[in-house]
Each structure stands twice: as C-alpha cells, then as structure tokens.
Design an enzyme around this catalytic site. Sequence first.
Site, PDB file in Angstrom:
ATOM      1  N   THR A 129       0.810  -1.222   0.000  1.00 11.84           N
ATOM      2  CA  THR A 129       0.000   0.000   0.000  1.00 11.84           C
ATOM      3  C   THR A 129       0.837   1.262   0.000  1.00 11.84           C
ATOM      4  OG1 THR A 129      -1.752  -1.131   1.187  1.00 11.84           O
ATOM      5  CG2 THR A 129      -1.754   1.251   1.356  1.00 11.84           C
ATOM      6  N   SER A 158       0.257 -10.058  -0.832  1.00  8.48           N
ATOM      7  CA  SER A 158      -0.500 -11.320  -0.859  1.00  8.48           C
ATOM      8  C   SER A 158       0.104 -12.256  -1.899  1.00  8.48           C
ATOM      9  CB  SER A 158      -1.963 -11.062  -1.209  1.00  8.48           C
ATOM     10  OG  SER A 158      -2.503 -10.169  -0.281  1.00  8.48           O
ATOM     11  N   THR A 215       1.593  -4.852   4.145  1.00  5.11           N
ATOM     12  CA  THR A 215       1.390  -5.290   5.527  1.00  5.11           C
ATOM     13  C   THR A 215       0.796  -6.708   5.620  1.00  5.11           C
ATOM     14  OG1 THR A 215      -0.771  -4.234   5.559  1.00  5.11           O
ATOM     15  CG2 THR A 215       1.077  -2.968   6.456  1.00  5.11           C
ATOM     16  N   THR A 254      -0.883 -22.056  19.978  1.00  4.95           N
ATOM     17  CA  THR A 254      -2.233 -21.704  20.429  1.00  4.95           C
ATOM     18  C   THR A 254      -2.931 -20.735  19.470  1.00  4.95           C
ATOM     19  OG1 THR A 254      -3.540 -20.664  22.179  1.00  4.95           O
ATOM     20  CG2 THR A 254      -1.266 -19.928  21.987  1.00  4.95           C
ATOM     21  N   CYS A 267      -4.856 -18.549  20.620  1.00  4.40           N
ATOM     22  CA  CYS A 267      -4.938 -17.274  21.341  1.00  4.40           C
ATOM     23  C   CYS A 267      -3.852 -16.349  20.807  1.00  4.40           C
ATOM     24  CB  CYS A 267      -4.702 -17.487  22.837  1.00  4.40           C
ATOM     25  SG  CYS A 267      -5.912 -18.541  23.610  1.00  4.40           S
TER      26      CYS A 267
HETATM   27  N1  ASP Z   1      -2.549  -5.680   0.174  1.00  2.00           N
HETATM   28  C1  ASP Z   1      -1.483  -4.830   0.648  1.00  2.00           C
HETATM   29  C2  ASP Z   1      -0.233  -5.650   0.713  1.00  2.00           C
HETATM   30  O1  ASP Z   1      -0.022  -6.355   1.664  1.00  2.00           O
HETATM   31  C3  ASP Z   1      -1.831  -4.251   1.973  1.00  2.00           C
HETATM   32  C4  ASP Z   1      -0.776  -3.342   2.563  1.00  2.00           C
HETATM   33  O2  ASP Z   1       0.237  -3.046   2.006  1.00  2.00           O
HETATM   34  O3  ASP Z   1      -1.021  -2.897   3.658  1.00  2.00           O
HETATM   35  O4  ASP Z   1       0.572  -5.584  -0.186  1.00  2.00           O
END
Ligand code: ASP
Length: 343
Positions: free
Chosen positions: A13, A59, A89, A278, A280
């Site tokens: 992002t 991803s 992320t 776990t 959790c």
């Molecule tokens: N879909 C994005 C990625 O992980 C999300 C991000 O960068 O926060 O490349």
Amino acid sequence: MNKSVLLIYTGGTIGMKQDPVTQVLQPFDFEHIMREVPELKKFGCKIDSYAFSPVIDSSNVVIEFWVELAQLIENKYEQYDGFVILHGTDTMAYSASMLSFMLRNLEKPIVFTGSQLPIGMLRTDGKENLISAIEIASTYDENNHAMVPEVSVFFQNRLYRGNRCTKYNADAFEAFRSPNFPPLAEAGITIKYNKKDIIYPKKYGQKLEIFTKVDRNVAVLKIFPGIRKEYVRAVFNTKDIRAVVIETFGSGNAPSKSWFMEEIEKASKKGIIILNITQCLAGSVNMSAYATGQSLKESGVISGLDSTTEAAITKLFHILGNESKNEIIRRLLSKNLCGEITI
Ligand code: ASP
C-alpha cells in the site's frame, strides 16, 4: 561518519496509487515514493534505493521472493549500514519471520515497514513509518555497533522483533502487535531503544550467513469445535507433507475424541512433525496443563510454546529445508533459534 541505508521497495500500500476509473489500489513505481517524501533528502545519512521488478501486493509473496530478498541483502551487506524494506502489511510478518531464519550472524539492522494508507494520501501513516524506519536502520552506538541488529518491523511508533509480530488490525494505523514480546524500540519525541530485549551478537566481526533452502511441505490445521474427521485426515494425508502446525485451543488443547487422537498418532508414527501453537493471540502452549493437551504430548506432538503462526510456519520451512533427520528437526524446533520463542 555518515551512515548509509539501502531502501528496498517490494510493493504494498505504501507505494500504491488509486486507479482513477476503478478506484482500485495498484502498486506504483518507486520514484513516486521518493517524490512524496522530500524529507528523505534531509537525512544525515546516505540513502540508496532498489526496487523489485515487478513490485507486488504482498498477498503474492512466494518463497522465491524471500530468497531474492535474502540474496539482495547478502550482496549489498558490506556496502550499507542498514536496510529498510518497504513491504505490504498483509504478509509482512511472514516475510520478517522468514528473513530472521534466513539471515544469521546479523550485525546490521533490517527494518521492514509499510503503511495502511498510500504515501500520497493526506493522512498517510507511510511517511512517519518510513522516516522512523530509516532512522532506526542508521542508528549506531558509541562503539559503532548497530542499535538493533535484528530483522524487525516498524509500525505506528513501535519497533517489533520480526518473528514476534503479527498483523493485528486490517484498518487501524496500529496494524501490528507483538503480544508475547515487548517492542524493541518506541518512537516518541526521541526513539527509545529497549536494549535489554534486543539480541546483540555474542561476538562481533562474524560473516553474515544466509540460508536459502526452504521446504514448503508444511500445513496448518486450525482446530474448531465440530471439526470433521475427513478434513483432519485430508490435511495429514496431503501429498509429501512433512510437518503440520496445529492451532489448538487455549494452552494447547485439542479434542480428546478417539478418532482425533488416532489421526494424530497415525501421522506422528508416519514421521509427520506436529507442532502445537495456540489460537490465542497471547500466551503459550503448555501441554501438561490439561488432559486434552497431555495426550497430544504423549503422541509426540511438539510444543511451539508462544510462537506466532507466522514464525512457526517459516521456522518449519527453514528447518525442513536444511535438515532431513526428524530427531534433529524436533530438537531444533524446541530451540530458540533467533528470538522467536520464550524458553
Ligand atoms: N494488500 C497490501 C499488501 O499487503 C496491503 C498493505 O500493504 O497494507 O501488499
């Protein structure tokens, strides 16, 4: 002497731009980031950049991406004092965990960061994250030793050990948490380093070691009430599978029904490594606490203690890629290799 940092842009992002027609976010070129953060020129350190081609939404991270990243760092290791990796992320915690197992004898900071809002947006968190990550990657102490010679993740004022954090929030700027380990640093008016929890080399001057062999014959089985025998069986019978991470309840408990235990025992006897972590978010596996955990232990299931799922999977990738004997694999899994579990 001025420090030098290599800024590696892999995608995510932070560098994305909105398509004017569809409004969908798409990765953008690196120049875009540099244009949006003119502050980078004001840094007292030299910043060079390297962009992956193509840049990716995280991803789409695959094993080859991790190998490329580790090799890039190895090739540039002598030239730079620190590395900042801009990464999506979504799978950042996986990449940071994997790199922590791939890069050993680290004496320089490798800081992953990214953002929840693209860097060109008014309220972006990307600028802060990027600027603090560069500061951390270029901070050395009075003995000229890096302040944080680890693979880490910087997000919203906190620096986490890479193999201890997990993506926690899909919307908030606080995207990451490290529930079982304290932050390595906190950024306020100044950046405060938590030196007692940072791993420093026992001996300086050792050569960086890289491990790029990975075996991805690993599966994850999340237990839930009502889970079907066919599903459990299918996971353990996946072709070529060598290890299964089971995500159990609470302190490492699973159903004690005979069919479930039989599947575990059968898999264990076949030589499949079973690692118990776990579900959790915080806390640790203790298979001796309840009878439902004790029977897993008796069937040869190994405790993953307070490991995150990301660290458990990538640790297995790494160990299975480098070892063939189950006895050694089991021993290494129970060891704290680079700060990923509390023993
Ligand atoms: N879909 C994005 C990625 O992980 C999300 C991000 O960068 O926060 O490349």
